[in-house]
Design an enzyme around this catalytic site. Structure first.
Site, PDB file in Angstrom:
ATOM      1  N   LYS A  13       0.813  -1.220   0.000  1.00  0.00           N
ATOM      2  CA  LYS A  13       0.000   0.000   0.000  1.00  0.00           C
ATOM      3  C   LYS A  13       0.846   1.269   0.000  1.00  0.00           C
ATOM      4  O   LYS A  13       0.425   2.280  -0.545  1.00  0.00           O
ATOM      5  CB  LYS A  13      -0.999  -0.006   1.159  1.00  0.00           C
ATOM      6  CG  LYS A  13      -0.421   0.300   2.506  1.00  0.00           C
ATOM      7  CD  LYS A  13      -1.517   0.217   3.562  1.00  0.00           C
ATOM      8  CE  LYS A  13      -0.946   0.027   4.947  1.00  0.00           C
ATOM      9  NZ  LYS A  13      -0.272   1.178   5.506  1.00  0.00           N
ATOM     10  N   ARG A  88      -5.429   3.329  12.119  1.00  0.00           N
ATOM     11  CA  ARG A  88      -5.126   1.906  12.186  1.00  0.00           C
ATOM     12  C   ARG A  88      -6.187   1.134  12.958  1.00  0.00           C
ATOM     13  O   ARG A  88      -6.249  -0.083  12.871  1.00  0.00           O
ATOM     14  CB  ARG A  88      -3.818   1.698  12.953  1.00  0.00           C
ATOM     15  CG  ARG A  88      -2.595   1.600  12.110  1.00  0.00           C
ATOM     16  CD  ARG A  88      -1.435   1.236  13.015  1.00  0.00           C
ATOM     17  NE  ARG A  88      -0.236   1.969  12.630  1.00  0.00           N
ATOM     18  CZ  ARG A  88       0.552   1.602  11.634  1.00  0.00           C
ATOM     19  NH1 ARG A  88       0.300   0.515  10.950  1.00  0.00           N
ATOM     20  NH2 ARG A  88       1.594   2.312  11.321  1.00  0.00           N
ATOM     21  N   ARG A 127      12.549 -12.507   0.729  1.00  0.00           N
ATOM     22  CA  ARG A 127      13.500 -11.394   0.866  1.00  0.00           C
ATOM     23  C   ARG A 127      14.820 -11.875   1.453  1.00  0.00           C
ATOM     24  O   ARG A 127      14.843 -12.774   2.291  1.00  0.00           O
ATOM     25  CB  ARG A 127      12.925 -10.342   1.823  1.00  0.00           C
ATOM     26  CG  ARG A 127      11.807  -9.546   1.232  1.00  0.00           C
ATOM     27  CD  ARG A 127      11.521  -8.441   2.193  1.00  0.00           C
ATOM     28  NE  ARG A 127      10.430  -7.597   1.769  1.00  0.00           N
ATOM     29  CZ  ARG A 127       9.963  -6.598   2.530  1.00  0.00           C
ATOM     30  NH1 ARG A 127      10.478  -6.377   3.726  1.00  0.00           N
ATOM     31  NH2 ARG A 127       8.996  -5.857   2.082  1.00  0.00           N
ATOM     32  N   ARG A 160      15.979 -12.042   7.188  1.00  0.00           N
ATOM     33  CA  ARG A 160      15.873 -11.330   8.474  1.00  0.00           C
ATOM     34  C   ARG A 160      14.729 -11.889   9.319  1.00  0.00           C
ATOM     35  O   ARG A 160      13.716 -12.333   8.785  1.00  0.00           O
ATOM     36  CB  ARG A 160      15.633  -9.838   8.230  1.00  0.00           C
ATOM     37  CG  ARG A 160      16.888  -9.089   7.830  1.00  0.00           C
ATOM     38  CD  ARG A 160      16.613  -7.616   7.717  1.00  0.00           C
ATOM     39  NE  ARG A 160      15.655  -7.351   6.657  1.00  0.00           N
ATOM     40  CZ  ARG A 160      15.714  -6.295   5.850  1.00  0.00           C
ATOM     41  NH1 ARG A 160      16.659  -5.394   5.993  1.00  0.00           N
ATOM     42  NH2 ARG A 160      14.809  -6.116   4.914  1.00  0.00           N
ATOM     43  N   ARG A 171       2.362 -10.401  12.640  1.00  0.00           N
ATOM     44  CA  ARG A 171       2.014  -9.016  12.279  1.00  0.00           C
ATOM     45  C   ARG A 171       0.667  -8.983  11.558  1.00  0.00           C
ATOM     46  O   ARG A 171      -0.150  -8.089  11.786  1.00  0.00           O
ATOM     47  CB  ARG A 171       3.071  -8.430  11.329  1.00  0.00           C
ATOM     48  CG  ARG A 171       4.206  -7.709  12.010  1.00  0.00           C
ATOM     49  CD  ARG A 171       4.863  -6.688  11.091  1.00  0.00           C
ATOM     50  NE  ARG A 171       5.306  -7.208   9.815  1.00  0.00           N
ATOM     51  CZ  ARG A 171       6.498  -7.783   9.613  1.00  0.00           C
ATOM     52  NH1 ARG A 171       7.363  -7.919  10.584  1.00  0.00           N
ATOM     53  NH2 ARG A 171       6.824  -8.227   8.417  1.00  0.00           N
TER      54      ARG A 171
END
Ligand SMILES: [Zn+2]
Length: 214
Positions: A13, A88, A127, A160, A171
């Protein structure tokens, strides 16, 4: 054009918000930027926010909202703005609606970039970051020339902790719990605009533009 961006962390986003801001010449506003600007300029709101941040506390919703409303009344927002990362939660959204109504303003579009959790977990899991120089790669979308070796400095590439599937899923769980109700909230207000975020980012953007110009 007054826009709120919704979408899970990793749904892209932020990228879309920047593209919208560029196309329509409206500012892309994140709460982090507002905090930094107010603290740097030493404004009274900035000083208040800094007190909380120095103590490691969350800045209260009302104060965040005051900072946002102050920001969107600045000259560069007269043609609109795009809020990224705020609201949020439902209390934040309600505080924003109240504050905006006091200045005869309201959110016109809440754009939800919809991506299933599974896709986000897979994307993030691909990643890789260099332990030497911090350069980032993606095994599928931006691979290094030699597997697990940095093109720039030759150091090792790692996944990571932040990008590990279990961390990403945690999350996302928090996101669904807090932010998903916002989609219902803005649906009731009749301003929700949903786009499929699983396609190419330029295609996502084209679809957003279609919704905004419909
Ligand atoms: Zn490197």
């Amino acid at each position: 054009m007054k826009i709120v961006m919704l979408g899970a962390p990793g749904a892209g986003k932020g990228t879309q918000a920047k593209m919208i801001a560029d196309k329509y010449s409206i500012p892309h506003i994140s709460t982090g930027d507002i905090f930094r600007a107010n603290i740097k300029e030493g404004t009274p709101l900035g000083a208040k926010a800094k007190e909380y941040m120095d103590k490691g506390l969350l800045v209260p919703d009302e104060l965040v909202c005051d900072l946002v409303v102050d920001r969107i009344q600045q000259d560069d927002c007269k043609n609109g703005y795009i809020l990224d990362g705020f609201p949020r939660t439902i209390p934040q959204a309600e505080a924003l609606t109240d504050a905006l109504s006091k200045i005869s303003d309201k959110v016109e579009y809440a754009i939800n970039v919809e991506v299933p959790d599974e896709n986000i977990v897979n994307r993030m899991g691909g990643r890789r970051a260099c332990v030497g120089c911090g350069a980032t790669y993606h095994v599928k979308y931006n691979p290094p020339k030699v597997e697990d070796v940095c093109d720039k400095c030759g150091e090792k590439l790692i996944l990571r902790d932040d990008d590990k599937p279990e961390t990403v899923q945690k999350r996302l769980d928090v996101y669904h719990e807090q932010t998903q109700p916002l989609i219902d909230y803005y649906t009731k207000q009749g301003v929700i605009a949903e786009v499929d975020g699983t396609v190419d980012m330029n295609e996502v953007f084209d679809n957003i533009v279609k919704l905004l110009e419909a």
